[in-house]
Design a protein around this motif. Structure first.
Motif, short mmCIF file in Angstrom:
data_model
loop_
_atom_site.label_atom_id
_atom_site.label_comp_id
_atom_site.label_asym_id
_atom_site.label_seq_id
_atom_site.Cartn_x
_atom_site.Cartn_y
_atom_site.Cartn_z
N GLY A 11 2.45 50.66 30.59
CA GLY A 11 1.23 49.96 31.02
C GLY A 11 1.43 49.24 32.34
O GLY A 11 1.28 48.02 32.40
N PRO A 12 1.77 49.95 33.42
CA PRO A 12 2.08 49.27 34.69
C PRO A 12 0.83 48.79 35.41
O PRO A 12 -0.24 49.38 35.30
CB PRO A 12 2.79 50.36 35.50
CG PRO A 12 2.20 51.65 35.00
CD PRO A 12 1.95 51.42 33.53
N THR A 206 5.78 43.31 30.58
CA THR A 206 6.31 43.95 31.79
C THR A 206 7.44 43.15 32.41
O THR A 206 7.31 41.96 32.68
CB THR A 206 5.25 44.17 32.87
OG1 THR A 206 4.31 45.16 32.42
CG2 THR A 206 5.87 44.69 34.17
N GLY A 246 5.14 47.36 31.38
CA GLY A 246 4.91 48.12 32.61
C GLY A 246 6.16 48.12 33.46
O GLY A 246 6.08 48.03 34.69
N THR A 248 8.98 48.07 35.86
CA THR A 248 8.99 48.66 37.20
C THR A 248 10.18 48.12 37.98
O THR A 248 10.41 46.90 38.01
CB THR A 248 7.70 48.29 37.96
OG1 THR A 248 6.57 48.82 37.25
CG2 THR A 248 7.70 48.84 39.37
#
Length: 321
Positions: A11-12, A206, A246, A248
């Motif tokens: 879910g970025p 995230t 997410g 990253t």
């Protein structure tokens, strides 16, 4: 900087990450933004881009030096409501202020850790997350460093013992301390459910990270560094890369130090390739290690938050020391 990115969370929230694809046009960038506020917080990158434009920094698109378009990749973590106000989030003005502050910081200055920057509202497994950094200098003189904003669906501590996953050789907390910590954490979660942050179900998360080096890397090599750095994240947070994360990782190269010193490369092309691969492997391995350490630093520098958005105890408050 030469830059690349590897997104592995399901879910970025990102901006301009496609520009970092080695197949695409822009060879270097001026800044990366890590922010809170979910998709709303990506507005902070606009403030950074505006500051860069004012200083003539960006991808040149015209004959006038002022005709630049700053490429500012950004990623956001989800912390909406954790301060008690759903609309409290980073905006362009805060992004500009962050760029000004970064520009005013001298080389080698300490980086703020804990409840700061994108780590301000971060939480990991119900425990307060935050921002952490770590670095290493290889025998070659190359520096590799990491910064992480840890806001995970998973945890950085083993629920069976309370030990930090990123410190596998450290003695675990005393069992009685761990039992008391679990009880306090359960009480904190109940308190949070009754407050504003409980409006988001399931919790969204995230972990964001940057791994940087001064070694000269191609864009493809930077892409590989971003990918292998995720191994360091997986060592320090479990589970990781979930659909509600997410996760990253950006990789950066300031390209100021040769990857392989000229005197080590001989006339035999095959040997030269071997030496370069070995030097890159060292950076890839250490990149994962420093990211693991950065997550540990985030866990150990975070401070307890108890407010209208919820009660999020820090690891140190739960386990001491």
């Amino acid at each position: 900087m030469v830059a690349a990115v590897d997104v592995r969370g399901g879910g970025p929230g990102t901006r301009e990450t496609d520009a970092l694809d080695p197949r695409n046009l822009v060879p270097r960038i001026e800044a990366v933004v890590l922010t809170g506020g979910s998709a709303y917080g990506l507005d902070a990158a606009s403030g950074v881009a505006g500051w860069l434009e004012d200083h003539g920094r960006g991808f040149r698109v015209g004959p006038d030096p002022a005709q630049v378009v700053p490429v500012v990749p950004a990623a956001a973590l989800f912390d909406l409501g954790r301060g008690g106000d759903w609309r409290a989030r980073p905006d362009a003005a805060l992004g500009r202020a962050a760029a000004e502050a970064a520009a005013a910081t001298g080389p080698g200055a300490p980086v703020a850790e804990g409840n700061t920057g994108a780590g301000t509202g971060a939480v990991a497994g119900g425990v307060k997350g935050g921002t952490g950094t770590a670095s290493a200098v290889l025998p070659s003189g190359v520096t590799v460093a990491a910064l992480a904003a840890v806001n995970a669906a998973g945890s950085f501590a083993d629920p069976r013992t309370g030990a930090l996953y990123g410190l596998p050789d450290a003695a675990p907390p005393d069992p009685e301390v761990h039992t008391a910590a679990l009880r306090r954490l359960a009480e904190a979660r109940e308190t949070s459910r009754a407050r504003f942050a409980a409006s988001v179900r399931p919790p969204l998360n995230t972990t964001l990270a940057v791994v940087a080096t001064d070694a000269v890397l191609t864009r493809a090599q930077a892409q590989k560094l971003a990918g292998t750095a995720h191994d360091g994240l997986a060592r320090a947070v479990r589970p990781v890369h979930l659909l509600s994360d997410g996760d990253t990782v950006f990789a950066l190269s300031t390209a100021t130090r040769p990857l392989v010193p000229e005197e080590t490369v001989v006339a035999d092309p095959a040997f030269g390739v071997h030496v370069e691969a070995g030097a890159l492997n060292d950076i890839l391995a250490v990149g994962a290690d420093v990211l693991t350490r950065a997550v540990v630093r985030a866990a150990l520098t975070a401070e307890t938050v108890d407010g209208p958005g919820g009660h999020f105890p820090s690891y140190r408050d739960l386990y001491g020391g």
